[in-house]
Design a protein around this motif. Structure first.
Motif, mmCIF file in Angstrom:
data_model
loop_
_atom_site.group_PDB
_atom_site.id
_atom_site.type_symbol
_atom_site.label_atom_id
_atom_site.label_comp_id
_atom_site.label_asym_id
_atom_site.label_seq_id
_atom_site.Cartn_x
_atom_site.Cartn_y
_atom_site.Cartn_z
ATOM 1 N N ARG A 1 0.970 -1.214 -0.026
ATOM 2 C CA ARG A 1 -0.003 -0.011 0.048
ATOM 3 C C ARG A 1 0.831 1.225 -0.091
ATOM 4 N NH1 ARG A 1 -2.388 0.861 4.253
ATOM 5 N NH2 ARG A 1 -1.960 -1.018 5.565
ATOM 6 N N LEU A 2 1.891 1.282 0.860
ATOM 7 C CA LEU A 2 2.841 2.424 0.915
ATOM 8 C C LEU A 2 3.368 2.638 -0.639
ATOM 9 C CD1 LEU A 2 4.869 1.636 4.144
ATOM 10 C CD2 LEU A 2 3.609 3.645 3.411
ATOM 11 N N ASN B 1 0.969 4.031 -3.016
ATOM 12 C CA ASN B 1 0.460 5.498 -2.687
ATOM 13 C C ASN B 1 1.503 6.234 -3.421
ATOM 14 O OD1 ASN B 1 -1.613 6.864 -1.392
ATOM 15 N ND2 ASN B 1 0.312 7.604 0.016
ATOM 16 N N ARG C 1 1.468 6.778 -7.389
ATOM 17 C CA ARG C 1 0.548 7.737 -7.728
ATOM 18 C C ARG C 1 1.244 9.205 -8.080
ATOM 19 N NH1 ARG C 1 -3.709 8.853 -3.045
ATOM 20 N NH2 ARG C 1 -4.514 10.225 -4.726
ATOM 21 N N THR D 1 3.148 10.644 2.351
ATOM 22 C CA THR D 1 2.599 9.255 2.638
ATOM 23 C C THR D 1 2.736 9.039 4.022
ATOM 24 O OG1 THR D 1 3.151 8.288 0.347
ATOM 25 C CG2 THR D 1 2.931 6.774 2.316
ATOM 26 N N SER E 1 2.990 15.068 -6.574
ATOM 27 C CA SER E 1 3.053 14.692 -5.099
ATOM 28 C C SER E 1 2.119 15.266 -4.220
ATOM 29 C CB SER E 1 4.497 15.030 -4.524
ATOM 30 O OG SER E 1 4.853 16.322 -4.590
ATOM 31 N N VAL F 1 -0.818 13.124 -3.091
ATOM 32 C CA VAL F 1 -0.458 11.943 -2.129
ATOM 33 C C VAL F 1 -0.869 12.197 -0.899
ATOM 34 C CG1 VAL F 1 1.165 10.358 -1.411
ATOM 35 C CG2 VAL F 1 1.204 11.103 -3.803
ATOM 36 N N ILE G 1 -0.987 7.702 4.498
ATOM 37 C CA ILE G 1 -1.938 6.413 4.849
ATOM 38 C C ILE G 1 -1.193 5.665 6.166
ATOM 39 C CG2 ILE G 1 -2.427 6.443 2.414
ATOM 40 C CD1 ILE G 1 -0.564 4.151 2.148
#
Length: 322
Positions: free
Chosen positions: A17-18, A21, A24, A66, A200, A203, A206
């Motif tokens: 997931r990191l 993220n 993106r 993030t 960025s 982002v 998370i």
């Protein structure tokens, strides 16, 4: 403490997931993002070296965004002073005492942009904090907290007004990597979205800073068989004895690779490290610590080639999946 398969699966999911993220903001560079996230979860630092305009700063910003923690950016310039990085002690007339004012280095993720533009005196201000996680100002030590990560950028083509990073500072970066230009399809996707000047910025955080610390502690408990460590050490020793080098990998570099291998292994959902993990990480973790002999460098020999040759010449131990 032994890492369970359930914990390894959780780590793998969080790691994925990191990476997704950050991806993106930086399209088509998932392998590089995995390296950078691995460094963060190994409590190490990253040096991004590439030509201008390849997204180095965007990658650093995306990773900082993030993490739901503090982040700062330091634009390194020739006139930047050490106190501009670490902070300064100022006399407070109302209190009648000296008060320490923290510099931008006090953040969870610090972006050191164009680090090679600062003078050696200012660059040396990073040596203590990158190694020990603290700065000493006027004889008083100040912890920067955890997690703490420096992401530095530099480009190799502009030499005017730049200073070469000292070997002692290079040795404190866990990973040195580059992004390179995007492939055709990725470039088209970026051109279609050309109105987005800061990818960025989209982002969102998370993961909490405390979770990064917990993941780093979990990765540290991954099992590494003595035969794998022996293989790792033989590669490191080979760089010191290589005929094309004047300086091989230090013990700090060997320890850094051992720690990174653990994180790399658990990021793939395994509770143990393999020789393949060592081979995959050897170049990004070790190459920037090797100094090639000037005559060999004139012939075109690079540090990456030296490390790659050492890996190719040393037979890995046999292993079986646990």
């Amino acid at each position: 403490m032994t890492v369970t398969q359930e914990q390894a699966d959780w780590f793998h999911d969080a790691f994925t997931r990191l990476v997704g993220n950050v991806d993106r903001a930086i399209l088509g560079k998932r392998d590089v993002i995995r390296l950078v996230v691995t460094a963060m979860l190994t409590e190490g630092h990253v040096l991004l070296e590439d030509v201008p305009g390849t997204g180095k700063t965007q990658l650093a910003k995306a990773l900082a965004n993030t993490l739901d923690g503090s982040n700062s950016r330091i634009q390194f310039t020739p006139d930047l002073l050490p106190s501009d990085v670490t902070g300064v002690t100022i006399y407070d007339q109302h209190q009648g005492a000296f008060e320490f004012h923290r510099g931008p280095i006090f953040a969870s993720v610090v972006l050191a942009d164009e680090i090679n533009r600062a003078s050696p005196k200012t660059q040396s201000a990073l040596l203590e904090v990158m190694e020990e996680g603290r700065v000493t100002v006027d004889g008083v030590a100040h912890d920067v907290g955890s997690p703490f990560m420096v992401i530095a950028t530099q480009n190799p083509v502009e030499q005017a007004g730049t200073y070469t990073l000292p070997e002692a500072q290079l040795d404190r970066f866990l990973v040195k990597t580059s992004l390179g230009y995007p492939d055709h399809d990725t470039a088209l996707a970026l051109l279609v979205d050309s109105s987005n000047r800061s990818r960025s910025a989209g982002v969102a955080p998370i993961i909490a800073a405390e979770s990064i610390t917990a993941m780093a502690q979990l990765a540290a408990d991954v099992h590494v068989d003595p035969s794998v460590l022996d293989y790792l050490n033989r590669i490191v020793a080979a760089t010191r004895e290589h005929p094309d080098t004047t300086l091989g990998v230090s013990m700090r570099g060997a320890l850094a690779l051992a720690r990174a291998v653990k994180t790399w292994a658990i990021s793939q959902g395994r509770t143990y490290a393999t020789p393949d993990d060592v081979r995959e990480l050897a170049e990004p973790v070790l190459a920037h610590r090797v100094i090639v002999d000037p005559e060999s460098a004139f012939r075109g020999v690079t540090a990456a080639q030296v490390v790659g040759g050492c890996v190719a010449e040393i037979d890995p131990p046999a292993y079986r999946a646990a």
